[in-house]
Design an enzyme around this catalytic site. Structure first.
Site, PDB file in Angstrom:
ATOM      1  N   SER A 163     -34.858 -45.635  11.100  1.00  0.00           N
ATOM      2  CA  SER A 163     -36.220 -45.489  10.578  1.00  0.00           C
ATOM      3  C   SER A 163     -36.751 -46.855  10.195  1.00  0.00           C
ATOM      4  O   SER A 163     -35.977 -47.760   9.838  1.00  0.00           O
ATOM      5  CB  SER A 163     -36.213 -44.584   9.336  1.00  0.00           C
ATOM      6  OG  SER A 163     -37.475 -44.584   8.692  1.00  0.00           O
ATOM      7  N   TYR A 212     -32.382 -42.479   1.126  1.00  0.00           N
ATOM      8  CA  TYR A 212     -32.757 -42.415   2.542  1.00  0.00           C
ATOM      9  C   TYR A 212     -32.700 -43.803   3.180  1.00  0.00           C
ATOM     10  O   TYR A 212     -32.139 -43.983   4.268  1.00  0.00           O
ATOM     11  CB  TYR A 212     -34.162 -41.834   2.652  1.00  0.00           C
ATOM     12  CG  TYR A 212     -34.648 -41.578   4.063  1.00  0.00           C
ATOM     13  CD1 TYR A 212     -34.437 -40.354   4.682  1.00  0.00           C
ATOM     14  CD2 TYR A 212     -35.361 -42.548   4.761  1.00  0.00           C
ATOM     15  CE1 TYR A 212     -34.907 -40.103   5.963  1.00  0.00           C
ATOM     16  CE2 TYR A 212     -35.835 -42.314   6.038  1.00  0.00           C
ATOM     17  CZ  TYR A 212     -35.606 -41.079   6.632  1.00  0.00           C
ATOM     18  OH  TYR A 212     -36.074 -40.843   7.905  1.00  0.00           O
TER      19      TYR A 212
END
Length: 259
Positions: A145, A158
């Site tokens: 990401s 995350y």
């Protein structure tokens, strides 16, 4: 006779994962979609009754479930008269919500849930797949990401998990080369609403400002990531390994100033 190319996509029943599954099927691949959501898997299976798709229910963070899923995959191949081997593993599974809350109140259990779903799951699936990937000189694509590279508040769990995937990518590329290439994709804003199971499906409504903050002029779609996966798995990408490719419509290249 060369067997058809075979891919295993984790988190393949919804969102970006489903987009990758659909794209590879359309390109003539045989595909195994692994996911922990039985309802989403059933919908995917019903949409593709052809024998080129295998759905596998498993939690990537559970060692025994991952090993059982790979055993089922090999049985599926044997039943079709195919030799063992895997051309592509896409480690895409993981908790989709990037916000874990303020770090001072983040529990150890929740921290571990994020790490296990993204990072431990990728390790377990990679370990299970390596021998089969070597057989066909296959490749691995880890879906990281842009949040591994930049952050909003309260996304530590995350961001750490996705950053770990980037580090694991270059480590695996060195360890597994030249037989297996390993790369990572860092998606930016990818609209997955239409790619969810029926109970969660949404029709996106993007404002002009949402589109305009991307130099490409739009929000991304799963097809953008799927096309990148297909390229990285192709012979044309044979000299690319250990890399992280940002696919975000240029959003992370735009300088932002407060007004």
């Amino acid at each position: 006779m060369t067997p058809p190319r075979l891919a295993l996509i984790t988190g393949g029943a919804q969102g970006i994962g489903r987009g990758i599954v659909e794209d590879l099927l359309a390109r003539g691949w045989r595909v195994a979609a692994l996911d922990c959501d039985a309802e989403a898997l059933a919908e995917l299976d019903a949409a593709h009754p052809e024998a080129t798709l295998l759905v596998l229910r498993a939690d990537v963070a559970r060692e025994t479930e991952v090993d059982a899923a790979f055993a089922r995959l090999r049985d599926w191949q044997a039943g079709a008269g195919e030799p063992p081997g895997l051309d592509l593993l896409v480690n895409n599974a993981g908790i989709a919500d990037p916000v874990s809350g303020p770090v001072e109140s983040l529990s150890l259990a929740d921290w571990r849930r994020w790490q296990d779903s993204h990072l431990t799951g990728a390790f377990l699936c990679t370990r299970a797949a390596v021998a089969d990937l070597r057989t066909r000189h296959g490749s691995i694509v880890n879906i990281a990401s842009t949040r591994a590279l930049q952050s909003e508040p309260d996304c530590e769990a995350y961001a750490a998990a996705k950053g770990g995937l980037l580090a694991m990518t270059h480590a695996l590329a060195v360890s597994l080369g030249p037989e297996v290439r390993v790369n990572a994709i860092c998606p930016g804003w990818i609209e997955t609403g239409p790619w969810q199971k029926a109970a969660r499906r949404e029709t996106p409504e993007h404002r002009a400002i949402d589109r305009d903050q991307h130099p490409a002029g739009r929000v991304g779609e799963p097809a953008d990531i799927a096309a990148t996966v297909a390229f990285l798995a192709s012979a044309e990408a044979g000299f690319i390994t250990g890399q992280q490719l940002v696919v975000d419509g240029g959003m992370t290249r735009r300088m932002i100033y407060a007004e």
